[in-house]
Design an enzyme around this catalytic site. Structure first.
Site, PDB file in Angstrom:
ATOM      1  N   ASP A   1       0.827  -1.202   0.000  1.00 59.26           N
ATOM      2  CA  ASP A   1       0.000   0.000   0.000  1.00 59.26           C
ATOM      3  C   ASP A   1       0.868   1.262   0.000  1.00 59.26           C
ATOM      4  OD1 ASP A   1      -2.362   1.472   0.062  1.00 59.26           O
ATOM      5  OD2 ASP A   1      -3.229   0.301   1.699  1.00 59.26           O
TER       6      ASP A   1
ATOM      7  N   ASP B   1     -10.679   2.007  -3.215  1.00 55.00           N
ATOM      8  CA  ASP B   1     -11.200   1.663  -1.887  1.00 55.00           C
ATOM      9  C   ASP B   1     -12.716   1.634  -1.903  1.00 55.00           C
ATOM     10  OD1 ASP B   1      -8.803   1.307  -0.655  1.00 55.00           O
ATOM     11  OD2 ASP B   1      -8.766   3.235   0.373  1.00 55.00           O
TER      12      ASP B   1
HETATM   13  C1  GLA Z   1      -5.731   1.821   2.206  1.00 51.85           C
HETATM   14  C2  GLA Z   1      -6.108   0.637   1.346  1.00 51.85           C
HETATM   15  C3  GLA Z   1      -7.189  -0.161   2.030  1.00 51.85           C
HETATM   16  C4  GLA Z   1      -6.683  -0.606   3.381  1.00 51.85           C
HETATM   17  C5  GLA Z   1      -6.233   0.584   4.206  1.00 51.85           C
HETATM   18  C6  GLA Z   1      -5.537   0.126   5.466  1.00 51.85           C
HETATM   19  O1  GLA Z   1      -6.777   2.739   2.296  1.00 51.85           O
HETATM   20  O2  GLA Z   1      -6.484   1.032   0.061  1.00 51.85           O
HETATM   21  O3  GLA Z   1      -7.586  -1.261   1.246  1.00 51.85           O
HETATM   22  O4  GLA Z   1      -5.625  -1.503   3.183  1.00 51.85           O
HETATM   23  O5  GLA Z   1      -5.326   1.401   3.482  1.00 51.85           O
HETATM   24  O6  GLA Z   1      -5.112   1.179   6.252  1.00 51.85           O
END
Ligand code: GLA
Length: 737
Positions: free
Chosen positions: A477, A547
């Site tokens: 990420d 997301d």
């Molecule tokens: C980001 C990712 C999510 C999740 C969060 C965790 O927003 O895109 O899928 O993994 O971080 O903090």
């Protein structure tokens, strides 16, 4: 006349054989590249510049081009140099359009005019060397033509063979040109939770720019374009498209010039750019891929999907020689179920339920490390949190394995929270300007990966994690963009190298990790789809498009995504209803069908699912696995786009050998009793017989169970009359008899 094309006379005897796809006519100094259905032609013009002559449908072997003539002066305001579409133009000599390269020399001279010097074959392509008319600045243009898709890979290496440093202020990977005419530009833009919106606009005079100044690819625009002759059309017409393989700040400029011709220039973003090239140093640009299709945006995306699958995406050691990458395991991810609240017992309970549903990979998301209770602390401290996992990760990983799944883990290795041991120990490791505030976003700062010590820290930390634990998958990420991009280890004039070196080090870490741990697969996530491009896709197996997991919003995000990227890499989770973002309620089947258009995952709190929901999930996961190869790696036809508030949407994917097709149909909200449109399928073998089987929903009662490809394409597939309402979904498979 066949045989007119002389094979290039090669200076050195030990040169590799000339690739079949490039021909050089020594008499006219014209280069011609052929691949798939595409020809690309350029020549050395009478002034010595490299001039683009043609990009489009494949020409006959007998077709020849006369020597390139520079465009004439239009007026005293628009001279020949600016009117001539060059393959790679230096800024100088009366250039007013976007240059490919702009340099300031140490004596203040800023004029750069590049002329042809030589060309040569390499092991995997073909190179043309240009040089400034006076100074020892050399530019090597690299060309690679994919014989099957006709996708051309272009990049440049800039070299200073002088005795003084120079500063590169602007360096494109390539410039493309199209003849004067009316065109539509397609781009993908968005924001967090709203990525990959397709924009279509006429190309007018002036410049249209898409870019990222953020240090990474960005949610706000994606480094892809498609230009269509005339109006945009899914199924018909000529389309030229391009994708820049770079995950740092980038820019693509599309110009309709003073003579109505189109130029597309893309590469490093020149904003705040300044790369010092010392004597004998080189700067390599990213690769800019370009392709062409005759059958509309649909045709263009099918070419690009296949190219990504066959030529870009990595292979693991288990399928190193395979034509296609491995299908993505159906995964479970705990993020939406638990957020930061992960622990051994909770994850084990989720894993048990996931395995029972038919999930292949269990992924633990954020929260497992350091003092990570929320997003205020812990990033940078990659040790297992002893309160949440008193015995380390092993018991959980063993349990996941015993349940027949492999194990994946979330990491965000390029970031640090101020509240972390790492930041307390190395406050100088973050991107910053000395004495200036450090802007936090999501309470975190960006580590300066351009620094060799930071690069080594990140590589060693991940290497240790993967060596000490049996991990099959990393969700990598990256949850903020840059600010204050200082690099005070270097002299002030050289600090802007951070824009190049950061991304290169990211790639080198990914590549080295894959070399050391060849069975590990990686997902590129950046708060959703903030880092999706052909650069990162050489090192990762899949991406997280957004997301936003609302199954209705996802239809549009996925529609936009697939103009540029294959459904194979498009991870799509089934999550809980009502959805956290829009508070929309949808049926489990609707959520599944939305996610089944890509590579399927589950992200819901499955411990709360009822027996009926569990049974539906099991049935649909099993049904998905039977058709996954078609959906993920077949030819995608967007039959009805969900864009612009469409009541309906539909996709169809056909396996390359035409043995199977999968059709999805979605209703947003039935209005005025309108029934679902007849779906005229595409891409089937008209003479073959196909058997229709529902995956979910029903066809109209009079639909034959078996009919020819011609029937399904010409007569069409009709939905059941009761297929109405809000957020309804149906899916079918057709199998060749
Ligand atoms: C980001 C990712 C999510 C999740 C969060 C965790 O927003 O895109 O899928 O993994 O971080 O903090």
């Amino acid at each position: 006349m066949a045989g007119m094309w002389a094979v290039a006379a090669l200076a050195a005897a030990a040169q590799p054989a000339q690739p079949a796809w490039v021909r050089f006519d020594a008499a006219t100094k014209v280069f011609r590249l052929d691949g798939g259905e595409v020809s690309y032609v350029f020549g050395v013009n009478t002034r010595g510049e490299l001039q683009q002559l043609y990009w489009g449908g494949r020409l006959a072997p007998t077709d020849n081009f006369p020597a390139a003539q520079p465009m004439p002066e239009w007026s005293s305001f628009d001279g020949s140099y600016t009117n001539t579409p060059q393959e790679y133009a230096g800024w100088g000599a009366g250039m007013y359009n976007e240059p490919a390269l702009k340099i300031t020399f140490s004596d203040g001279n800023r004029d750069l005019v590049l002329h042809y010097v030589s060309h040569t074959q390499t092991d995997d392509g073909f190179e043309v060397v240009l040089k400034d008319i006076e100074r020892p600045i050399y530019v090597t243009l690299h060309y690679g033509m994919d014989g099957e898709s006709g996708v051309l890979a272009r990049s440049a290496t800039i070299e200073n063979r002088g005795t003084e440093p120079v500063t590169i202020e602007q360096a494109a990977a390539a410039a493309w040109a199209l003849p004067a005419g009316n065109y539509t530009l397609n781009t993908l833009t968005g924001r967090w939770a709203g990525e990959f919106t397709l924009n279509q606009e006429a190309i007018d005079h002036g410049a249209q720019v898409i870019e990222s100044r953020r240090g990474s690819t960005g949610h706000q625009a994606n480094p892809w374009f498609a230009i269509q002759a005339g109006a945009a059309d899914e199924n018909h017409g000529e389309v030229w498209f391009g994708a820049l393989a770079w995950s740092g700040s980038w820019r693509i400029t599309v110009e309709r010039d003073q003579l109505d011709a189109i130029r597309i220039t893309g590469g490093f973003n020149p904003f705040d750019f300044g790369y010092v090239l010392k004597p004998d140093e080189k700067l390599e640009t990213p690769v800019f891929y370009g392709g062409y299709a005759r059958d509309g945006l649909g045709g263009a995306s099918r070419v690009l999907h296949r190219f990504e699958l066959e030529k870009i995406l990595p292979r693991t050691n288990e399928n190193s020689d395979a034509r296609m990458p491995r299908l993505r395991p159906v995964l479970y991810n705990s993020w939406e179920a638990t957020e930061f609240n992960v622990n051994e017992a909770g994850q084990m309970a989720l894993a048990e339920k996931a395995a029972a549903l038919g999930v292949d990979r269990f992924v633990m998301d954020d929260g497992w490390f350091g003092q990570r209770k929320n997003d205020h602390a812990g990033l940078g401290d990659w040790y297992v949190n002893p309160q949440k996992f008193p015995h380390g990760l092993k018991p959980l990983i063993d349990k996941v394995h015993a349940l027949g799944m492999d194990f994946g883990l979330w990491v965000e290795p390029e970031m640090v929270n101020l509240d972390s041991d790492l930041y307390r120990a190395h406050p100088d490791w973050v991107l910053h300007f000395k004495g200036r505030p450090e802007t936090e976003q999501r309470n975190q700062l960006v580590l300066n990966l351009a620094r060799p010590d930071v690069r080594d820290f990140v590589l060693n930390t991940l290497d240790r994690l993967l060596s000490e634990n049996d991990i099959a998958f990393l969700k990598w990420d990256y949850n903020r963009n840059w600010s204050e991009p200082g690099w005070d280890q270097l002299p002030p004039a050289e600090q802007k190298a951070v824009y190049v070196d950061y991304t290169r080090n990211l790639y080198s870490i990914l590549s080295e990790l894959r070399r050391r741990h060849p069975k590990v697969e990686i997902e590129s996530c950046s708060g959703g789809g903030g880092r999706v491009d052909l650069g990162i896709l050489r090192y990762v197996d899949e991406v997280w498009p957004s997301d936003n997991t609302d199954p209705f919003d996802r239809l549009s995000i996925q529609d936009g995504f697939t103009y540029a990227y294959t459904p194979q890499i498009m991870m799509a989770w089934v999550t809980d209803s009502p959805h956290w973002l829009n508070h929309r309620s949808t049926s489990l089947a609707y959520r599944f069908l939305s996610s089944m258009q890509g590579s399927l995952g589950i992200g819901a709190d499955i411990t709360k699912w009822t027996p009926e929901e569990t049974a539906t999930a099991k049935r649909l996961i099993a049904a998905y696995k039977e058709v996954q190869a078609t959906i993920a790696q077949g030819d995608l036809y967007r039959l009805i786009s969900p864009r612009d508030g469409s009541e309906f949407s539909s996709t169809e994917t056909v396996r390359a050998d035409k043995s199977q097709a999968v059709v999805f149909a979605f209703i947003h909200s039935t209005q005025e009793g309108r029934g679902f449109p007849l779906l005229k399928l595409e891409g089937l073998d008209p003479a073959a017989e196909y058997v229709l089987s529902p995956i979910e929903g029903k066809a109209r009662a009079d639909t034959p169970q078996t009919a020819s490809g011609a029937w399904w394409m010409h007569h069409g597939l009709a939905m059941d009359e009761n297929f109405r309402g809000d957020f309804q979904a149906a899916a079918f498979r057709l199998d060749r008899k």
